[in-house]
Enzyme design. Structure first.
Site, PDB file in Angstrom:
ATOM      1  N   LYS A  67      38.883 -20.274 -48.496  1.00 30.85           N
ATOM      2  CA  LYS A  67      38.009 -21.265 -48.355  1.00 30.85           C
ATOM      3  C   LYS A  67      37.803 -21.395 -46.689  1.00 30.85           C
ATOM      4  O   LYS A  67      36.664 -21.588 -45.870  1.00 30.85           O
ATOM      5  CB  LYS A  67      38.033 -22.508 -48.925  1.00 30.85           C
ATOM      6  N   TYR A 189      32.655 -15.903 -55.402  1.00 25.11           N
ATOM      7  CA  TYR A 189      33.656 -16.967 -55.247  1.00 25.11           C
ATOM      8  C   TYR A 189      35.106 -16.377 -55.548  1.00 25.11           C
ATOM      9  O   TYR A 189      36.335 -16.530 -55.068  1.00 25.11           O
ATOM     10  CB  TYR A 189      33.303 -18.266 -55.940  1.00 25.11           C
ATOM     11  N   TYR A 241      43.682 -31.406 -49.967  1.00 27.61           N
ATOM     12  CA  TYR A 241      43.066 -32.152 -50.941  1.00 27.61           C
ATOM     13  C   TYR A 241      43.513 -33.734 -51.013  1.00 27.61           C
ATOM     14  O   TYR A 241      43.666 -34.237 -49.967  1.00 27.61           O
ATOM     15  CB  TYR A 241      43.190 -31.659 -52.495  1.00 27.61           C
TER      16      TYR A 241
HETATM   17  N1  GLN Z   1      40.188 -20.186 -57.369  1.00 28.80           N
HETATM   18  C1  GLN Z   1      40.584 -21.433 -57.352  1.00 28.80           C
HETATM   19  C2  GLN Z   1      39.914 -22.454 -58.135  1.00 28.80           C
HETATM   20  O1  GLN Z   1      38.837 -22.448 -58.019  1.00 28.80           O
HETATM   21  C3  GLN Z   1      41.103 -22.050 -55.971  1.00 28.80           C
HETATM   22  C4  GLN Z   1      41.670 -23.220 -55.891  1.00 28.80           C
HETATM   23  C5  GLN Z   1      42.726 -23.465 -55.175  1.00 28.80           C
HETATM   24  O2  GLN Z   1      43.442 -22.683 -54.632  1.00 28.80           O
HETATM   25  N2  GLN Z   1      43.135 -24.862 -54.720  1.00 28.80           N
HETATM   26  O3  GLN Z   1      40.070 -23.376 -58.887  1.00 28.80           O
END
Ligand code: GLN
Length: 305
Positions: A67, A189, A241
């Protein structure tokens, strides 16, 4: 202490008692197969010098660390327009929560929670050309490694278990904040999340954020200084997060995690550090990785505060 190799070796031993306290992600079935005991860490300096320990050369699933790179691409092509599609505030919720998304009319809190990453990717997909190639090429360039590639098994595994992310994309589409076809968006994605890189690759890839957007190691300007500053700010406030506060308290640098167990930390003006250990804490961040980074910034006095 400035002998980074000695620091890494000390940390690799010191984290031993922390294994077994977290849990390897299994909501993406293919990720559950990764051995919990893996541990690698790499440091990249602007001079080109690098240091590493353990499984630092082994590629793993970067998941949400992607991301960060997609945000860099979107910022470099669209500038501040990105912020019309996503906010820059911490969400206080899980990375895959959609609880605020309806209340806030389909505009995700930030580009690092899942809905925010989907909206950012949707913007990037508006450019001409194949977005998957664009992302892969960018990662190869940043890591200076043409072997960087997608793990198709992980990609398909997530695609088959992506109802929640799909629901978010549909909700955002109903508010006009997703333009692409939802299936194509989800596939792209899952592709970006399933890219595999090693700690060494990631530390190199994070370097331009530590050096104001220009990297002499890459011999190129990847972002403007203002963009690098802003991305670091969003990482510091949203990259981990709903445990971003305690991460800032413990480690004290901008960072981005992924459920593959990787964390990429940027130490502005100084270096980039990547760590990998697959067991996660309750927030979806690497348990041992966080402990290792806490030791690193404490021992080297490189936290930004
Ligand atoms: N591909 C994972 C998802 O969409 C990515 C989440 C993560 O790494 N925090 O849940």
């Amino acid at each position: 202490m400035q002998d980074y190799q000695a620091v890494l070796e000390y940390i690799a031993e010191a984290v031993e008692p922390s294994f077994g306290k977290g849990k390897v992600a299994d909501y993406i079935p293919a990720l559950a197969r990764v051995p919990a005991s893996k541990f690698g860490m790499a440091v990249q300096l602007p001079t080109g010098e690098s240091f590493s320990v353990g499984d630092a050369a082994e590629p793993f699933s970067i998941q949400s660390i992607s991301k960060l790179f997609v945000l860099e691409l979107a910022m470099s092509h669209f500038g501040d327009m990105v912020w019309t599609r996503v906010g820059k505030e911490p969400s206080g919720d899980r990375f895959n929560s959609m609880i605020k998304l309806e209340m806030e009319h389909g505009v995700p809190r930030n580009p690092f929670i899942n809905p925010g990453a989907l909206a950012t990717l949707d913007l990037l997909m508006g450019l001409k050309g194949d977005t998957k190639h664009r992302i892969r090429n960018f990662l190869r360039y940043l890591a200076m490694n043409d072997a960087v590639d997608v793990d198709e098994t992980v990609m398909m595994s997530e695609l088959g278990h992506s109802d929640l992310n799909r629901a978010m994309a549909h909700l955002m589409k109903s508010y006009g904040n997703v333009e692409m076809d939802v299936d194509t968006l989800l596939e792209t994605y899952c592709f970006q999340c399933a890219m595999t890189m090693s700690c060494k690759d990631l530390a190199l890839a994070g370097l331009p954020l530590a050096t104001g957007g220009y990297s002499s190691v890459h011999d190129g300007t990847i972002l403007s200084a203002a963009q690098a500053k802003r991305i670091n700010a969003v990482m510091l406030t949203c990259g981990m997060y709903d445990s971003v506060g305690s991460f800032a308290y413990r480690v004290g640098v901008p960072a981005k995690s992924g459920v593959g167990g990787g964390i990429l930390a940027v130490i502005p003006g100084k270096m980039s550090v990547a760590v990998w250990s697959p067991e996660l804490d309750q927030f979806g961040n690497s348990y041992v990785g966080t402990a290792a980074l806490e030791m690193f910034t404490s021992m080297t006095h490189t936290g930004i505060f």
